[in-house]
Enzyme design. Structure first.
Site, mmCIF file in Angstrom:
data_model
loop_
_atom_site.group_PDB
_atom_site.id
_atom_site.type_symbol
_atom_site.label_atom_id
_atom_site.label_comp_id
_atom_site.label_asym_id
_atom_site.label_seq_id
_atom_site.Cartn_x
_atom_site.Cartn_y
_atom_site.Cartn_z
ATOM 1 N N HIS A 133 0.896 -1.074 -0.076
ATOM 2 C CA HIS A 133 -0.005 -0.107 0.043
ATOM 3 C C HIS A 133 1.065 1.261 -0.003
ATOM 4 O O HIS A 133 0.979 1.984 -0.799
ATOM 5 C CB HIS A 133 -1.028 -0.091 1.226
ATOM 6 N N GLU A 199 -10.553 2.141 3.215
ATOM 7 C CA GLU A 199 -8.985 1.388 3.532
ATOM 8 C C GLU A 199 -9.162 0.058 4.366
ATOM 9 O O GLU A 199 -9.830 0.098 5.494
ATOM 10 C CB GLU A 199 -8.042 2.147 4.357
ATOM 11 N N LYS A 251 -9.236 11.988 7.431
ATOM 12 C CA LYS A 251 -9.377 10.739 8.066
ATOM 13 C C LYS A 251 -10.416 10.909 9.371
ATOM 14 O O LYS A 251 -10.621 9.787 10.145
ATOM 15 C CB LYS A 251 -8.209 10.344 8.610
HETATM 16 CA CA CA Z 1 -5.367 4.011 7.167
#
Ligand code: CA
Length: 423
Positions: A133, A199, A251
């Site tokens: 990632h 995610e 986030k």
């Molecule tokens: Ca994350």
């Protein structure tokens, strides 16, 4: 270890995520009744709040711990109590147990129950410990030559997230507004996110506190269990805000977790080592033994009017470069105490090939490679009404150890007229 048989028939079926080998911990309610602590077994939930009340289960001779709708009080009792409680519970539900008639009235159908947050999140930290990632995202944002930052192979990179927006699976997720600047904008604009993403992660739950630095082994001993975790991410907000201090509002909208905490004990047969080190770690981060787990994972997407979801990615937790124990040990190095109920996100779990990528950002390469769902619709990022679901189950010899789905439907951003801002 083979399947351990229970008198709850549905727990013995090979497809269930909740055999007697698992016994994951959650919080449930039926109708308008109180929220209670429960344990999943087959297609039922054992009401452990009731079993403690009637004296069939006593994790501790002290005050009751299941008279509150979260598992934090139990976590505080420590690993010896965790182990003896699991032994008691496994015996009560095992085939031919003499107390079956006394326990059976305290089982409810999972289909009749609503599931809630299984624990009170003390603080939430999210890491960035998936090598594939980090390499993919770094290549997209900074070019292939600078994909992995120079510190990445030496420490698990992380940021402090928001405990206040961690939600149980099934909670709708509202598309955020934010300040963003896409390549077609000369100036930043305040708009609903256009690149909303998931995610795929695992979450580790800290069960025991620390005061000062701990070793990787001590950190592993402090971990109570694991959940599936979706770190919802606003990529356009993130791209504008992330330098120099990392993600912030991108986030902050929401983090979803699966409803059941799978204990470290249930995952023990699936322990595996982190991948070979590309650079030797300093001794304080070296693992004394295998501390990752072999858990196949998948992501599916279902548009609002689609009859079925489309699986868009499959990978495995064993792809992480750093284990949760290493992350927790690193987290304590500067002296900050860790607390019961702290949640650590693993970082997005991607494998080496395209179908193994754990975010739309990677699967559709920053919007450049749209994917086609089974319905024929295409996507680069999430659209309103889409439901995103993470699944995961370790595969044993004739049984599975699952977490329950971690799912969330994305709903439209708030209307501009209700925002408290001038035009
Ligand atoms: Ca994350």
């Amino acid at each position: 270890m083979p399947l351990i048989k229970s008198w709850v028939d549905s727990a013995n079926r090979p497809k269930t995520e909740f055999p007697l080998n698992n016994l994951p911990y959650g919080v449930f309610s039926v109708g308008d009744n109180d929220w209670r602590c429960g344990v999943a077994i087959g297609d039922r939930i054992v009401d452990v709040t009731a079993l403690e009340e009637v004296g069939l289960l006593r994790p501790d001779p002290g005050p009751h711990v299941f008279d509150v709708p979260f598992w934090n009080d139990f976590m505080e009792l420590g690993p010896q109590v965790w182990a003896s409680f699991r032994t008691q519970l496994q015996a009560l539900l095992a085939e031919d147990n003499a107390n079956r008639e006394a326990v059976e009235p305290h089982l409810v159908e999972m289909a009749d129950a609503e599931l809630h947050m299984p624990f009170a999140v003390a603080e939430y930290t999210d890491f960035y410990s998936g090598c594939h990632h980090a390499t993919n995202v770094g290549a997209m944002f900074r070019g292939a030559d600078n994909a992995l930052p120079p510190n990445w192979l030496h420490i698990p990179i992380g940021y402090n997230g928001r405990a206040s927006s961690v939600y149980v699976s099934g909670t709708d997720i509202r598309r955020p507004w934010g300040q963003l600047k896409s390549p077609d904008h000369a100036l930043p604009a305040f708009l609903p996110c256009r690149r909303f993403d998931i995610e795929l992660e695992m979450g580790a739950i800290v069960g025991q506190p620390s005061d000062g630095p701990v070793s990787v082994q001590q950190a592993d001993d402090m971990i109570f269990g694991y959940v599936l975790l979706n770190d919802w991410s606003a990529r356009d907000i993130q791209a504008w805000e992330y330098q120099p201090l990392g993600p912030f509002q991108a986030k902050a909208t929401a983090t979803s977790i699966s409803p059941w905490i799978v204990t470290k004990a249930a995952l023990e047969p699936f322990r595996t080592s982190t991948p070979e080190r590309e650079k030797d770690l300093l001794p304080h981060l070296a693992e004394p033994g295998p501390m990752l787990y072999n858990i196949p994972l998948s992501v599916s997407m279902q548009p609002e009017n689609a009859e079925k979801p489309t699986v868009i990615a499959r990978t495995n937790y064993s792809q992480m470069y750093y284990s949760a124990a290493q992350q927790l040990a690193h987290h304590t190095t500067a002296g900050s105490p860790m607390n019961t109920g702290d949640l650590l996100g693993s970082g997005t779990i991607s494998g080496p090939t395209k179908p193994e990528r754990g975010s739309l950002l990677e699967l559709c390469w920053g919007g450049k490679e749209p994917m086609t769902l089974d319905t024929g619709e295409t996507r680069t990022f999430i659209e309103d009404g889409d439901t995103l679901t993470l699944c995961g189950a370790a595969q044993g010899d004739g049984y599975r150890i699952g977490f329950g789905d971690c799912t969330g439907r994305v709903v439209a951003a708030l209307d501009k007229s209700v925002l408290p801002y001038p035009d």
